[in-house]
Write a protein that holds these residues in place. Structure first.
Motif, short mmCIF file in Angstrom:
data_model
loop_
_atom_site.label_atom_id
_atom_site.label_comp_id
_atom_site.label_asym_id
_atom_site.label_seq_id
_atom_site.Cartn_x
_atom_site.Cartn_y
_atom_site.Cartn_z
N PHE A 1 45.17 -4.93 50.73
CA PHE A 1 45.37 -5.77 49.56
C PHE A 1 44.47 -5.27 48.45
O PHE A 1 43.54 -4.51 48.68
CB PHE A 1 45.11 -7.26 49.88
N ARG A 2 44.75 -5.70 47.24
CA ARG A 2 44.00 -5.23 46.07
C ARG A 2 42.98 -6.28 45.63
O ARG A 2 43.23 -7.47 45.73
CB ARG A 2 44.95 -4.91 44.92
N MET A 3 41.84 -5.79 45.11
CA MET A 3 40.77 -6.66 44.61
C MET A 3 40.19 -6.05 43.35
O MET A 3 40.27 -4.84 43.14
CB MET A 3 39.63 -6.77 45.64
N SER A 4 39.55 -6.89 42.55
CA SER A 4 38.82 -6.39 41.39
C SER A 4 37.47 -5.86 41.90
O SER A 4 37.04 -6.21 43.01
CB SER A 4 38.60 -7.50 40.37
N PRO A 5 36.78 -5.04 41.11
CA PRO A 5 35.46 -4.56 41.53
C PRO A 5 34.47 -5.70 41.80
O PRO A 5 33.67 -5.63 42.73
CB PRO A 5 35.00 -3.70 40.36
N MET A 6 34.56 -6.78 41.02
CA MET A 6 33.66 -7.92 41.23
C MET A 6 33.97 -8.63 42.55
O MET A 6 33.06 -9.01 43.28
CB MET A 6 33.75 -8.91 40.06
N GLU A 7 35.26 -8.79 42.84
CA GLU A 7 35.65 -9.42 44.11
C GLU A 7 35.20 -8.55 45.29
O GLU A 7 34.73 -9.06 46.30
CB GLU A 7 37.17 -9.64 44.16
N ARG A 8 35.34 -7.25 45.13
CA ARG A 8 34.93 -6.32 46.19
C ARG A 8 33.43 -6.42 46.44
O ARG A 8 32.98 -6.46 47.59
CB ARG A 8 35.32 -4.88 45.80
N ALA A 9 32.65 -6.48 45.37
CA ALA A 9 31.20 -6.59 45.52
C ALA A 9 30.82 -7.90 46.22
O ALA A 9 29.95 -7.91 47.10
CB ALA A 9 30.53 -6.51 44.15
N LEU B 1 32.75 -9.65 48.27
CA LEU B 1 33.18 -9.54 49.66
C LEU B 1 32.18 -8.71 50.47
O LEU B 1 31.78 -9.10 51.57
CB LEU B 1 34.57 -8.91 49.75
N ASP B 2 31.77 -7.57 49.92
CA ASP B 2 30.81 -6.72 50.63
C ASP B 2 29.51 -7.46 50.90
O ASP B 2 28.92 -7.33 51.97
CB ASP B 2 30.54 -5.44 49.83
N GLU B 3 29.06 -8.26 49.92
CA GLU B 3 27.83 -9.03 50.09
C GLU B 3 27.99 -10.09 51.20
O GLU B 3 27.12 -10.27 52.03
CB GLU B 3 27.43 -9.70 48.77
N ARG B 4 29.13 -10.76 51.20
CA ARG B 4 29.38 -11.77 52.24
C ARG B 4 29.43 -11.13 53.63
O ARG B 4 28.91 -11.68 54.59
CB ARG B 4 30.68 -12.52 51.96
N VAL B 5 30.07 -9.98 53.71
CA VAL B 5 30.14 -9.27 55.00
C VAL B 5 28.75 -8.87 55.45
O VAL B 5 28.37 -9.07 56.61
CB VAL B 5 31.06 -8.03 54.90
N ARG B 6 27.95 -8.35 54.52
CA ARG B 6 26.58 -7.94 54.86
C ARG B 6 25.77 -9.13 55.36
O ARG B 6 25.09 -9.04 56.37
CB ARG B 6 25.90 -7.31 53.63
N LEU B 7 25.87 -10.26 54.68
CA LEU B 7 25.12 -11.44 55.06
C LEU B 7 25.59 -12.03 56.39
O LEU B 7 24.80 -12.64 57.11
CB LEU B 7 25.21 -12.52 53.97
N SER B 8 26.86 -11.84 56.71
CA SER B 8 27.39 -12.39 57.97
C SER B 8 26.91 -11.61 59.19
O SER B 8 26.89 -12.13 60.30
CB SER B 8 28.92 -12.39 57.95
N GLY B 9 26.55 -10.33 58.98
CA GLY B 9 26.11 -9.50 60.10
C GLY B 9 27.25 -8.99 60.94
O GLY B 9 27.04 -8.43 62.02
#
Length: 113
Positions: free
Chosen positions: A27-35, A37-45
């Motif tokens: 799926f497609r995301m904006s650069p802000m959405e991607r950032a 998402l990446d932060e949420r993934v990082r925080l989730s472990g």
């Protein structure tokens, strides 16, 4: 002379429930959405794949009803009704139909709230 080292075969890890995951979802995301998402993934472990699967399947469903959605719900409920009429015992239930029923129930609950 140098001896060439043989690479040891790396044993693949089995994923949970011994499932084979060979389907790719894009799926497609904006650069802000991607950032974000990446932060949420990082925080989730978790791995991004596991995070996305868990988020997609087990989060609260928000629904905006339209004609197409209602027709789709009607078709799904008709299929589920046929399956329930066919079932004689709990052992003969098609688990895909149960998952579809759960999804339909979540959608209807989202419309009522």
């Amino acid at each position: 002379m140098y001896k060439i080292q043989k690479k040891k075969a790396v044993k693949k890890k089995k994923n949970e429930h011994n499932r084979k995951r060979d389907i790719i979802v894009n799926f497609r995301m904006s650069p802000m959405e991607r950032a974000e998402l990446d932060e949420r993934v990082r925080l989730s472990g978790r791995k991004k794949q596991d995070y996305m699967i868990q988020s997609s399947l087990y989060q609260k469903l928000v629904v905006v009803g339209d004609q197409r959605m209602f027709l789709s719900l009607q078709e799904s409920l008709t299929e589920i009704e046929k399956e329930l009429k066919r079932v004689v015992s709990a052992d003969s239930v098609d688990m895909e139909k149960i998952a579809a029923l759960r999804t339909v129930a979540e959608i209807i609950h989202g419309l009522c709230v």
